[in-house]
Design a protein around this motif. Structure first.
Motif, PDB file in Angstrom:
ATOM      1  N   PHE A  94      12.576 -39.758 -31.321  1.00 13.67           N
ATOM      2  CA  PHE A  94      12.674 -40.751 -32.392  1.00 13.67           C
ATOM      3  C   PHE A  94      11.766 -40.376 -33.559  1.00 13.67           C
ATOM      4  O   PHE A  94      12.178 -40.414 -34.732  1.00 13.67           O
ATOM      5  N   LEU A  95      10.534 -39.967 -33.252  1.00 13.34           N
ATOM      6  CA  LEU A  95       9.580 -39.621 -34.311  1.00 13.34           C
ATOM      7  C   LEU A  95       9.917 -38.280 -34.956  1.00 13.34           C
ATOM      8  O   LEU A  95       9.727 -38.103 -36.169  1.00 13.34           O
ATOM      9  N   GLU A 119      18.596 -50.709 -27.543  1.00 16.35           N
ATOM     10  CA  GLU A 119      19.665 -50.276 -28.445  1.00 16.35           C
ATOM     11  C   GLU A 119      19.919 -48.778 -28.304  1.00 16.35           C
ATOM     12  O   GLU A 119      21.073 -48.331 -28.310  1.00 16.35           O
ATOM     13  N   ILE A 120      18.852 -48.002 -28.199  1.00 17.93           N
ATOM     14  CA  ILE A 120      18.998 -46.554 -28.048  1.00 17.93           C
ATOM     15  C   ILE A 120      19.727 -46.228 -26.750  1.00 17.93           C
ATOM     16  O   ILE A 120      20.658 -45.416 -26.726  1.00 17.93           O
ATOM     17  N   LEU A 121      19.334 -46.876 -25.663  1.00 12.26           N
ATOM     18  CA  LEU A 121      19.942 -46.593 -24.366  1.00 12.26           C
ATOM     19  C   LEU A 121      21.404 -47.044 -24.324  1.00 12.26           C
ATOM     20  O   LEU A 121      22.261 -46.346 -23.764  1.00 12.26           O
ATOM     21  N   ALA A 134      18.069 -41.272 -29.812  1.00 13.15           N
ATOM     22  CA  ALA A 134      16.755 -41.609 -30.367  1.00 13.15           C
ATOM     23  C   ALA A 134      16.475 -40.792 -31.618  1.00 13.15           C
ATOM     24  O   ALA A 134      15.961 -41.321 -32.615  1.00 13.15           O
ATOM     25  N   ARG A 135      16.824 -39.499 -31.581  1.00 18.52           N
ATOM     26  CA  ARG A 135      16.589 -38.659 -32.755  1.00 18.52           C
ATOM     27  C   ARG A 135      17.443 -39.140 -33.932  1.00 18.52           C
ATOM     28  O   ARG A 135      16.981 -39.164 -35.080  1.00 18.52           O
ATOM     29  N   GLY A 155      10.015 -38.898 -23.882  1.00 17.96           N
ATOM     30  CA  GLY A 155      10.986 -38.000 -24.514  1.00 17.96           C
ATOM     31  C   GLY A 155      11.776 -38.707 -25.594  1.00 17.96           C
ATOM     32  O   GLY A 155      12.028 -38.152 -26.675  1.00 17.96           O
ATOM     33  N   ILE A 156      12.164 -39.952 -25.337  1.00 20.37           N
ATOM     34  CA  ILE A 156      12.879 -40.755 -26.334  1.00 20.37           C
ATOM     35  C   ILE A 156      11.973 -41.022 -27.539  1.00 20.37           C
ATOM     36  O   ILE A 156      12.382 -40.885 -28.699  1.00 20.37           O
ATOM     37  N   ASN A 157      10.740 -41.388 -27.257  1.00 18.13           N
ATOM     38  CA  ASN A 157       9.770 -41.668 -28.315  1.00 18.13           C
ATOM     39  C   ASN A 157       9.542 -40.433 -29.193  1.00 18.13           C
ATOM     40  O   ASN A 157       9.548 -40.511 -30.425  1.00 18.13           O
TER      41      ASN A 157
END
Length: 209
Positions: free
Chosen positions: A178-179, A82-84, A105-106, A173-175
């Motif tokens: 996101f956090l 979904e993010i991509l 992601a952010r 980087g996405i992870n």
């Protein structure tokens, strides 16, 4: 039997299911009702072919309209996809694909944290309360949070594995983004998400600032 019922595209009786797999009607009924109990099938009593005949109306089975996924340890490939997809859809002029993915992601993480904050309606969110809330929420997303010290939460599972192993710079980087977004949405200014890779664990940890 479950695969047969899905392929049939119509209500299936116990007799039909039993004949398909070569077992007794009684044993088929037992397993079919177990599948209903597990949420994989739905059942009702309905005349076969829509015609009411003399005798008891047979019980028929159809697939439940749900997605059933089992992954141990937990994986969230749907979230990564979904993010991509959203990154591709919203990529701005002058923005690279990687930048768009990290931004998206952010944003997704921020939405999650903001929803938590709305439910909590806190005043000032201190480090301890923020870490506790993060443990609760991120456990639902498969991160398997564990308090390694009073001020540090390690994430023992990467929900995006094995993609993270194939492209660690991008996926980590996405992870991380996101956090970071999650903590920002939560207004958890006393906690930060930092990259701290450990073998077999998520690349990010949460700690007091």
């Amino acid at each position: 039997m479950y695969e047969f019922i899905r392929r049939s595209r119509r209500p299936v009786t116990r007799d039909e299911a039993a004949a398909e797999v070569g077992i007794s009607r009684k044993l088929a009924a037992f397993h079919l009702d177990k599948l209903v109990g597990a949420g994989l099938l739905t059942a009702r009593f309905e005349p076969v072919g829509g015609i009411r005949k003399v005798g008891r109306t047979p019980k028929v089975y159809e697939p439940a309209e749900v997605d059933i996924r089992v992954s141990i340890p937990p994986r969230r490939h749907d979230l990564l996809a979904e993010i991509l997809l959203e990154a591709v859809r919203t990529e701005g002029e002058g923005e690279t694909a990687r930048q768009a993915a990290v931004r998206t992601a952010r944003e997704r993480g921020h939405e999650l944290g903001a929803a938590d904050r709305e439910r909590l309606r806190p005043g000032k969110l201190g480090a301890e309360r923020a870490l506790t809330q993060a443990e609760t929420t991120l456990a639902r997303y498969g991160f398997e949070p564990a308090r390694r010290s009073p001020g540090c939460v390690r994430l023992l599972n990467c929900p995006f594995h094995p993609q993270a192993a194939h492209s660690p710079e991008l996926v980590c980087g996405i992870n991380h983004a996101f956090l970071e977004g999650f903590l920002a949405g939560l207004h958890a200014t006393a906690v930060e998400a930092t990259l701290a890779p450990q073998p077999g664990e998520c690349c990010v940890q949460l700690q007091r600032t």
